[in-house]
Scaffold this motif. Structure first.
Motif, PDB file in Angstrom:
ATOM      1  N   VAL A  10       0.847  -1.201   0.000  1.00  0.00           N
ATOM      2  CA  VAL A  10       0.000   0.000   0.000  1.00  0.00           C
ATOM      3  C   VAL A  10       0.880   1.248   0.000  1.00  0.00           C
ATOM      4  O   VAL A  10       0.601   2.224  -0.705  1.00  0.00           O
ATOM      5  CB  VAL A  10      -0.974  -0.003   1.206  1.00  0.00           C
ATOM      6  N   GLN A  11       1.975   1.225   0.767  1.00  0.00           N
ATOM      7  CA  GLN A  11       2.889   2.368   0.777  1.00  0.00           C
ATOM      8  C   GLN A  11       3.548   2.543  -0.583  1.00  0.00           C
ATOM      9  O   GLN A  11       3.731   3.675  -1.061  1.00  0.00           O
ATOM     10  CB  GLN A  11       3.958   2.207   1.865  1.00  0.00           C
ATOM     11  N   TYR A  12       3.897   1.436  -1.226  1.00  0.00           N
ATOM     12  CA  TYR A  12       4.500   1.481  -2.559  1.00  0.00           C
ATOM     13  C   TYR A  12       3.530   2.122  -3.551  1.00  0.00           C
ATOM     14  O   TYR A  12       3.893   3.038  -4.301  1.00  0.00           O
ATOM     15  CB  TYR A  12       4.864   0.066  -3.012  1.00  0.00           C
ATOM     16  N   ILE A  13       2.290   1.663  -3.524  1.00  0.00           N
ATOM     17  CA  ILE A  13       1.260   2.205  -4.419  1.00  0.00           C
ATOM     18  C   ILE A  13       1.117   3.708  -4.190  1.00  0.00           C
ATOM     19  O   ILE A  13       1.044   4.511  -5.116  1.00  0.00           O
ATOM     20  CB  ILE A  13      -0.092   1.477  -4.206  1.00  0.00           C
ATOM     21  N   ASP A  14       1.117   4.099  -2.900  1.00  0.00           N
ATOM     22  CA  ASP A  14       0.962   5.510  -2.552  1.00  0.00           C
ATOM     23  C   ASP A  14       2.137   6.342  -3.063  1.00  0.00           C
ATOM     24  O   ASP A  14       1.961   7.483  -3.495  1.00  0.00           O
ATOM     25  CB  ASP A  14       0.858   5.641  -1.022  1.00  0.00           C
ATOM     26  N   GLU A  15       3.354   5.761  -2.999  1.00  0.00           N
ATOM     27  CA  GLU A  15       4.549   6.495  -3.397  1.00  0.00           C
ATOM     28  C   GLU A  15       4.718   6.583  -4.907  1.00  0.00           C
ATOM     29  O   GLU A  15       5.183   7.585  -5.440  1.00  0.00           O
ATOM     30  CB  GLU A  15       5.797   5.858  -2.768  1.00  0.00           C
TER      31      GLU A  15
ATOM     32  N   LEU B 154      16.969   5.726   4.129  1.00  0.00           N
ATOM     33  CA  LEU B 154      16.223   4.899   3.173  1.00  0.00           C
ATOM     34  C   LEU B 154      16.485   5.403   1.761  1.00  0.00           C
ATOM     35  O   LEU B 154      16.744   6.583   1.557  1.00  0.00           O
ATOM     36  CB  LEU B 154      14.719   4.971   3.469  1.00  0.00           C
ATOM     37  N   PRO B 155      16.393   4.478   0.761  1.00  0.00           N
ATOM     38  CA  PRO B 155      16.593   4.924  -0.621  1.00  0.00           C
ATOM     39  C   PRO B 155      15.427   5.794  -1.100  1.00  0.00           C
ATOM     40  O   PRO B 155      14.362   5.792  -0.504  1.00  0.00           O
ATOM     41  CB  PRO B 155      16.644   3.608  -1.415  1.00  0.00           C
ATOM     42  N   GLU B 156      15.655   6.543  -2.193  1.00  0.00           N
ATOM     43  CA  GLU B 156      14.617   7.423  -2.733  1.00  0.00           C
ATOM     44  C   GLU B 156      13.596   6.651  -3.569  1.00  0.00           C
ATOM     45  O   GLU B 156      12.421   6.956  -3.577  1.00  0.00           O
ATOM     46  CB  GLU B 156      15.240   8.503  -3.633  1.00  0.00           C
ATOM     47  N   ASP B 157      14.070   5.657  -4.299  1.00  0.00           N
ATOM     48  CA  ASP B 157      13.215   4.923  -5.235  1.00  0.00           C
ATOM     49  C   ASP B 157      12.185   4.060  -4.502  1.00  0.00           C
ATOM     50  O   ASP B 157      12.552   3.278  -3.612  1.00  0.00           O
ATOM     51  CB  ASP B 157      14.101   4.030  -6.124  1.00  0.00           C
ATOM     52  N   PRO B 158      10.886   4.183  -4.872  1.00  0.00           N
ATOM     53  CA  PRO B 158       9.842   3.414  -4.162  1.00  0.00           C
ATOM     54  C   PRO B 158      10.047   1.904  -4.167  1.00  0.00           C
ATOM     55  O   PRO B 158       9.763   1.244  -3.167  1.00  0.00           O
ATOM     56  CB  PRO B 158       8.557   3.775  -4.925  1.00  0.00           C
ATOM     57  N   TYR B 159      10.565   1.345  -5.273  1.00  0.00           N
ATOM     58  CA  TYR B 159      10.772  -0.103  -5.320  1.00  0.00           C
ATOM     59  C   TYR B 159      11.891  -0.511  -4.352  1.00  0.00           C
ATOM     60  O   TYR B 159      11.770  -1.492  -3.620  1.00  0.00           O
ATOM     61  CB  TYR B 159      11.084  -0.581  -6.739  1.00  0.00           C
ATOM     62  N   GLU B 160      12.958   0.265  -4.350  1.00  0.00           N
ATOM     63  CA  GLU B 160      14.067  -0.022  -3.426  1.00  0.00           C
ATOM     64  C   GLU B 160      13.598   0.122  -1.980  1.00  0.00           C
ATOM     65  O   GLU B 160      14.012  -0.632  -1.105  1.00  0.00           O
ATOM     66  CB  GLU B 160      15.244   0.920  -3.689  1.00  0.00           C
ATOM     67  N   ARG B 161      12.740   1.078  -1.719  1.00  0.00           N
ATOM     68  CA  ARG B 161      12.205   1.254  -0.369  1.00  0.00           C
ATOM     69  C   ARG B 161      11.373   0.039   0.031  1.00  0.00           C
ATOM     70  O   ARG B 161      11.438  -0.427   1.171  1.00  0.00           O
ATOM     71  CB  ARG B 161      11.338   2.516  -0.305  1.00  0.00           C
ATOM     72  N   ALA B 162      10.588  -0.470  -0.924  1.00  0.00           N
ATOM     73  CA  ALA B 162       9.771  -1.655  -0.647  1.00  0.00           C
ATOM     74  C   ALA B 162      10.665  -2.847  -0.311  1.00  0.00           C
ATOM     75  O   ALA B 162      10.369  -3.629   0.596  1.00  0.00           O
ATOM     76  CB  ALA B 162       8.868  -1.976  -1.839  1.00  0.00           C
TER      77      ALA B 162
END
Lengths: 217, 233
Positions: free
Chosen positions: A71-76, B89-97
């Motif tokens: 959900v956080q990924y989708i939001d980001e 934390l990294p900037e990229d959403p996938y890397e953050r995930a």
């Protein structure tokens, strides 16, 4: 680049419902794939080799697992519409805290209610109600946890609405948390939520079948 | 309200490899001054109970009077409020995930408490599981963090390094207590290289307890817990 989004899911899973709601709120088109958990697809095993669980979001070939992370990924990624987490770092920390609480307390005690008996079940029921009351307290007088509109914590908690009927058969809890029940009904007025949740009776039927399979009376 | 940021950290005794350490290292990496309030978990202070009424646990960060609990959530808060480098934390959403996924895995699958308390057959089973989970982590590091060196966050330790580091760096003490090697360079080369880098990082080194102190602390914890169980029986 075209956005290719697939959701591997299982219809009664509250975790899967979170992803469905988030995707819908953001207006994202995606392919929904129903998994048979007794015979997991090669795609699921490939995309979530560590836990082999649903839901799994596949975005342009890359997989994201764990519903809160999803959900956080989708939001980001889709940050142009319907923000789920607030902007303020402290408000974000509070939302994340309660989402974590939902998983650690509400989900865990809810599950224990269904699979245990006697003293253990009574203890689970007590914990379940206490947890819901704490959430009611957190909601206060706001229409949603997100404030005036649905936010992260609303998305995280509202899937349990589809399990309300099932939980009521184990012990009356709706009378203990009327504010939360009202909140859930309010969320259901939003099509993104109502479209993503199965009917309560259907979930109850699933719970009965599951208990037969696992030999729980 | 003044311009001065007031940061307090409620934590456990400085000799243990606890989640408190994760937060301490993060604050130090960012150069954020803070007051450390040591809690006796057998006799929790009124302040702690007031700031974390839900779980009544440490660590709790109190920033200008506002409390945040749960170490992983505190780390994200620190990175989001004090936005300057080093980024946790990294900037990229996938890397953050990816980073959040492995942090969850570590908190779920690499808990040493049960392992330290176990005996006999149960211990053998837990040791085997623990090593298998380190293997899964090794695979994960290879697949998801191949571009990052020497830390999972790159040049400087970040969120995942800290979540993993607070317990991984104490592996020698745990190994001594259970009487078995858990992290082996032949089987877990990437993980071992990472642990070495962590242990040698100046901020990590100064914050984590030395081996002897740690070993004694864990042994005392085990003894105290056994005594409590025996008096109850």
């Amino acid at each position: 680049m075209a956005n290719e989004v697939t959701l591997l899911d299982f219809w009664p899973s509250p975790f899967g419902m979170r992803a469905r709601i988030a995707l819908s709120l953001k207006g994202i088109e995606y392919e929904y794939k129903e998994e048979n958990l007794l015979e997991k697809s090669p795609l699921l095993l490939k995309m979530n080799p560590v836990h082999k669980k649903i839901p799994v979001l596949i975005h342009n070939g890359k997989s994201i697992c764990e519903s809160l992370i999803m959900v956080q990924y989708i939001d980001e990624v889709w940050n142009d519409k319907s923000p789920l987490l607030p902007k303020d770092p402290y408000a974000r920390a509070v939302a994340r805290f309660w989402a974590d609480f939902v998983d650690k307390k509400v989900y865990v005690s809810g599950k224990r209610i269904r699979i245990t008996k006697g003293e253990e079940q009574e203890a689970a029921k007590k914990e379940f109600i206490e947890s819901l009351k704490l959430l009611e307290n957190e909601l206060g007088d706001m229409p949603y946890f997100g404030g005036e509109i649905l936010g992260y914590l609303d998305v995280v908690l509202v899937p349990f609405y589809s399990w309300f009927y099932t939980y009521e058969t184990y012990g009356k809890f709706k009378a203990e948390c009327p504010k939360l029940v009202a909140w859930a009904k309010r969320c259901m007025e939003n099509e993104s939520v109502s479209k993503s949740l199965p009917e309560q009776e259907r979930v109850y039927g699933f719970d009965l079948k599951l208990k037969k399979v696992y030999g729980i009376e | 309200m003044g311009d001065v940021s007031e940061v307090k950290l409620f934590g456990t005794w400085s000799g243990s490899p606890s989640p408190t350490k994760r937060v301490e290292i993060a604050l130090k990496l960012k150069g954020i001054p803070y007051e450390f309030i040591q809690e006796d978990l057998g006799n929790k202070s009124e302040s702690l109970l007031q700031y974390n009424p839900v779980h009544k646990k440490v660590p709790v960060l109190v920033h200008n009077g506002k409390p945040i609990a749960e170490s992983a959530i505190i780390l994200e808060y620190i990175d989001e409020h004090w936005k300057y480098a080093p980024k946790l934390l990294p900037e990229d959403p996938y890397e953050r995930a990816m980073v959040r996924f492995w942090a969850n895995f570590i908190d779920e699958k690499l808990r040493s408490r049960a392992l330290v308390m176990s005996e006999g057959e149960e211990k053998a089973k837990l040791i085997k599981e623990y090593i298998e989970n380190i293997c899964v982590l090794e695979e994960g590091i290879k697949r998801d963090f191949s571009g990052k060196s020497p830390f999972l966050n790159g040049e400087s330790p970040g969120y995942l390094d800290l979540v993993l580091g607070s317990s991984a760096c104490s592996h020698r003490a745990i190994e001594e207590i259970v009487g078995a090697k858990l992290i082996m360079p032949e089987i877990h080369p990437l993980f071992f290289a990472w642990v070495t880098a962590m242990k040698n990082h100046p901020v990590v080194k100064e914050t984590l307890p030395p081996h002897e102190g740690l070993l004694n602390h864990v042994l005392k914890y085990k003894q105290r817990t056994l005594e409590l169980l025996n008096t109850k029986a």
